[in-house]
Design a protein around this motif. Structure first.
Motif, mmCIF file in Angstrom:
data_model
loop_
_atom_site.group_PDB
_atom_site.id
_atom_site.type_symbol
_atom_site.label_atom_id
_atom_site.label_comp_id
_atom_site.label_asym_id
_atom_site.label_seq_id
_atom_site.Cartn_x
_atom_site.Cartn_y
_atom_site.Cartn_z
ATOM 1 N N PHE A 240 0.813 -1.218 0.000
ATOM 2 C CA PHE A 240 0.000 0.000 0.000
ATOM 3 C C PHE A 240 0.847 1.269 0.000
ATOM 4 C CE2 PHE A 240 -3.144 -3.014 1.783
ATOM 5 C CZ PHE A 240 -4.183 -2.767 0.909
ATOM 6 N N LEU A 241 2.054 1.226 0.572
ATOM 7 C CA LEU A 241 2.893 2.429 0.701
ATOM 8 C C LEU A 241 4.174 2.297 -0.099
ATOM 9 C CD1 LEU A 241 2.496 2.907 4.572
ATOM 10 C CD2 LEU A 241 1.195 4.026 2.761
ATOM 11 N N SER A 242 4.084 1.633 -1.248
ATOM 12 C CA SER A 242 5.288 1.359 -2.033
ATOM 13 C C SER A 242 5.973 2.635 -2.524
ATOM 14 C CB SER A 242 4.928 0.469 -3.235
ATOM 15 O OG SER A 242 3.924 1.102 -4.025
ATOM 16 N N GLY A 243 5.238 3.707 -2.766
ATOM 17 C CA GLY A 243 5.848 4.932 -3.273
ATOM 18 C C GLY A 243 6.187 5.938 -2.189
ATOM 19 N N ARG A 244 6.039 5.578 -0.927
ATOM 20 C CA ARG A 244 6.287 6.524 0.184
ATOM 21 C C ARG A 244 7.189 5.838 1.211
ATOM 22 N NH1 ARG A 244 0.203 8.443 1.471
ATOM 23 N NH2 ARG A 244 1.268 10.153 2.529
ATOM 24 N N PRO A 245 8.473 5.765 0.947
ATOM 25 C CA PRO A 245 9.394 4.984 1.796
ATOM 26 C C PRO A 245 9.497 5.500 3.224
ATOM 27 C CG PRO A 245 10.601 6.292 0.177
ATOM 28 C CD PRO A 245 9.169 6.369 -0.204
ATOM 29 N N LEU A 246 9.500 6.822 3.412
ATOM 30 C CA LEU A 246 9.637 7.353 4.770
ATOM 31 C C LEU A 246 8.408 7.018 5.622
ATOM 32 C CD1 LEU A 246 11.297 10.854 4.174
ATOM 33 C CD2 LEU A 246 12.348 8.746 5.011
ATOM 34 N N LEU A 247 7.237 7.156 5.031
ATOM 35 C CA LEU A 247 6.008 6.812 5.746
ATOM 36 C C LEU A 247 5.976 5.309 6.037
ATOM 37 C CD1 LEU A 247 3.265 7.611 6.884
ATOM 38 C CD2 LEU A 247 2.284 7.300 4.596
ATOM 39 N N LEU A 248 6.422 4.506 5.063
ATOM 40 C CA LEU A 248 6.470 3.051 5.253
ATOM 41 C C LEU A 248 7.385 2.682 6.420
ATOM 42 C CD1 LEU A 248 5.898 0.124 4.374
ATOM 43 C CD2 LEU A 248 7.812 0.349 2.767
ATOM 44 N N LEU A 249 8.555 3.300 6.466
ATOM 45 C CA LEU A 249 9.503 3.012 7.551
ATOM 46 C C LEU A 249 8.926 3.438 8.899
ATOM 47 C CD1 LEU A 249 12.305 2.102 8.503
ATOM 48 C CD2 LEU A 249 13.131 4.419 8.024
ATOM 49 N N SER A 250 8.254 4.581 8.933
ATOM 50 C CA SER A 250 7.687 5.083 10.191
ATOM 51 C C SER A 250 6.581 4.157 10.697
ATOM 52 C CB SER A 250 7.130 6.494 9.988
ATOM 53 O OG SER A 250 8.144 7.381 9.572
ATOM 54 N N VAL A 251 5.683 3.751 9.785
ATOM 55 C CA VAL A 251 4.575 2.893 10.193
ATOM 56 C C VAL A 251 5.084 1.526 10.648
ATOM 57 C CG1 VAL A 251 2.487 1.724 9.396
ATOM 58 C CG2 VAL A 251 2.930 4.087 8.716
ATOM 59 N N CYS A 252 6.054 0.966 9.906
ATOM 60 C CA CYS A 252 6.609 -0.346 10.275
ATOM 61 C C CYS A 252 7.330 -0.286 11.615
ATOM 62 C CB CYS A 252 7.568 -0.837 9.189
ATOM 63 S SG CYS A 252 6.757 -1.352 7.657
ATOM 64 N N THR A 253 8.028 0.826 11.867
ATOM 65 C CA THR A 253 8.743 0.978 13.136
ATOM 66 C C THR A 253 7.774 1.065 14.308
ATOM 67 O OG1 THR A 253 10.566 2.117 12.014
ATOM 68 C CG2 THR A 253 10.407 2.381 14.410
ATOM 69 N N VAL A 254 6.725 1.870 14.144
ATOM 70 C CA VAL A 254 5.724 1.998 15.207
ATOM 71 C C VAL A 254 5.050 0.650 15.464
ATOM 72 C CG1 VAL A 254 3.517 3.039 15.819
ATOM 73 C CG2 VAL A 254 5.319 4.441 14.808
ATOM 74 N N LEU A 255 4.738 -0.074 14.386
ATOM 75 C CA LEU A 255 4.110 -1.383 14.528
ATOM 76 C C LEU A 255 5.025 -2.347 15.275
ATOM 77 C CD1 LEU A 255 1.877 -3.467 13.794
ATOM 78 C CD2 LEU A 255 3.148 -3.891 11.674
ATOM 79 N N LEU A 256 6.305 -2.374 14.912
ATOM 80 C CA LEU A 256 7.253 -3.283 15.556
ATOM 81 C C LEU A 256 7.428 -2.941 17.027
ATOM 82 C CD1 LEU A 256 9.352 -5.540 15.479
ATOM 83 C CD2 LEU A 256 11.038 -3.844 14.711
ATOM 84 N N VAL A 257 7.633 -1.654 17.326
ATOM 85 C CA VAL A 257 7.831 -1.243 18.723
ATOM 86 C C VAL A 257 6.592 -1.572 19.560
ATOM 87 C CG1 VAL A 257 8.170 0.739 20.250
ATOM 88 C CG2 VAL A 257 9.520 0.537 18.160
ATOM 89 N N GLY A 258 5.409 -1.304 18.997
ATOM 90 C CA GLY A 258 4.188 -1.587 19.738
ATOM 91 C C GLY A 258 3.995 -3.063 20.026
ATOM 92 N N LEU A 259 4.218 -3.908 19.013
ATOM 93 C CA LEU A 259 4.044 -5.349 19.209
ATOM 94 C C LEU A 259 5.088 -5.926 20.157
ATOM 95 C CD1 LEU A 259 3.096 -6.605 15.621
ATOM 96 C CD2 LEU A 259 1.654 -6.560 17.651
#
Length: 432
Positions: A111-130
């Motif tokens: 879904f966020l293939s063209g927005r790398p910074l947003l992708l990294l931010s969302v994945c980081t928040v998801l990982l830290v939360g889990l």
């Protein structure tokens, strides 16, 4: 060099090490150098993994799961004081949860293939939360005093779930239609979540089963102690009645018989009888019974038993619970000092006293060799395994906790210290 593949695998390694570490932190560690070993293996293992993945290219998809499992298992082995089965069980947990995050990340990249910074931010928040959620809940709740007691059935079931999770990956990679990837990813996520949920429920069922078995064993021991206490009480009373009668008979013989040899013989007989006539007087009938019973054995075995106890402080305890504590503790102490060749060191000290608002029960005895403590901070028994192997100190601890207290044991300066602290006005656990 495919930098996209490299960065994806580097991120996946970070996910794996995060879950492995969060499961390893609550565990009892092997020694103080576990941090350096973990850091060294995380670095070396990551380098080897990345080199292998880059060499294999697309074929690395099939070797990633077993490699991740091996990396996690080795880190658990290097850091935690676990059995081989428990190491594999923890590795299953780390890889199953990591795989769950991998699939979320794959869906987000779509879904966020063209927005790398947003992708990294969302994945980081998801990982830290889990990771934080798992670390504060199941990773902390599941271990029993810093370890896992994983049996063959539990490990087999966990490995089956891990295999199902891998099978879902294989199905998605080979048979999922490219035109319907969103549905395939959603189904795959559901399977991963299902595997993690069933894995947790399975752990709870096995944990409850182990607790039921231990309680059943405790109840059996309790009944045995009750029967033993009743028998000991009757036996000691009978011995003292017979000894009392024998003393009067000896005095009657002294009055009617003459001769120095005869008198000396009668005095020796009376002295022998007097050994059995010495009763412990602590102010508590149950404590007097168990102390007298054990002192008879100590007398016959050349063991000096010293007792400074105010038995009246123990009046609130159930007689069988009291017998359980002192019977098990003194049996262990007698067994320990019996192994000491120097008879002058065969000494057992029993103390019962109050300290502020707490009741203190302390039993001290020398030890013949260094003790090894298990994951529950209890000394490892050298006796051959049997149905009640290792339950003596566990039974004492269970009884102490029943009255709102706790037990500590330690080996220091060539002696073993068993110490119980109980509140003076205890509240028993519900159902106790």
């Amino acid at each position: 060099m495919d930098w996209s593949l490299f960065l994806t695998n580097l991120w996946d390694l970070l996910v794996l090490w995060s879950f492995t570490l969060v499961f390893a932190l609550p565990l009892k560690k092997r020694d103080s150098r576990w941090r350096s070993r973990a850091a060294l293996w995380a670095g070396a293992g990551s380098v080897l993994f990345l080199i292998l993945v880059l060499l294999l290219g697309p074929g690395a998809l099939w070797v990633r799961p077993p490699l991740f499992f091996a990396l996690s298992a080795v880190l658990f082995r290097l850091c935690a004081d676990l059995t081989g089965k428990s190491v594999l069980y923890c590795a299953v947990w780390a890889t199953v949860l990591s795989d769950l995050v991998f699939k979320y990340d794959a869906l987000l990249r779509h879904f966020l293939s063209g927005r790398p910074l947003l992708l990294l931010s969302v994945c980081t928040v998801l990982l830290v939360g889990l990771v934080a959620g798992v670390g504060l809940t199941i990773a902390r709740w599941m271990p029993d005093k810093g370890t896992y007691h994983t049996g063959p059935r539990q490990l087999t079931f966990a490995l089956v779930l891990w295999t199902i999770s891998l099978g879902a990956n294989l199905f998605w990679a080979v048979w999922a239609p490219p035109s319907d990837q969103i549905t395939s990813w959603a189904l795959l996520l559901l399977i991963k979540f299902y595997c993690a949920t069933v894995l947790y429920l399975q752990h709870g069922l096995f944990q409850k089963s182990a607790i039921r078995q231990e309680l059943a064993m405790m109840n059996t021991l309790w009944m045995q102690h009750k029967a033993q206490y009743d028998l000991s009480k009757e036996t000691i009373a009978l011995i003292n009645r017979k000894c009392h009668d024998m003393k009067h008979q000896i005095r009657a013989l002294e009055a009617v018989c003459a001769g120095g040899a005869r008198e000396q013989y009668l005095k020796e007989v009376e002295q022998s009888v007097r050994i059995y006539d010495v009763l412990a007087k602590t102010g508590n009938e149950v404590l007097d019974t168990v102390l007298t019973e054990k002192s008879l054995f100590c007398e016959a075995s050349g063991i000096q038993a010293n007792c400074v106890a105010d038995g009246r402080l123990l009046d609130f305890m159930d007689p069988v619970d009291l017998y359980t504590i002192f019977g098990n503790a003194l049996d262990n102490a007698i067994e320990s000092v019996s192994a000491i060749e120097d008879r002058t060191r065969r000494i057992i000290d029993v103390q019962v006293y109050s300290e502020k608002q707490m009741l203190v029960i302390q039993i001290i005895n020398p030890i013949a060799h260094e003790l090894t403590f298990d994951a529950e901070d209890l000394p490892v028994s050298t006796k051959e395994a049997n149905g009640y192997h290792g339950f003596g100190l566990r039974s004492i601890r269970h009884t102490a906790e029943k009255y709102g207290g706790f037990m500590t044991v330690k080996a220091e300066d060539g002696a073993f210290y068993l110490r119980l602290l109980l509140p003076r006005s205890p509240r028993r656990a519900p159902g106790a």
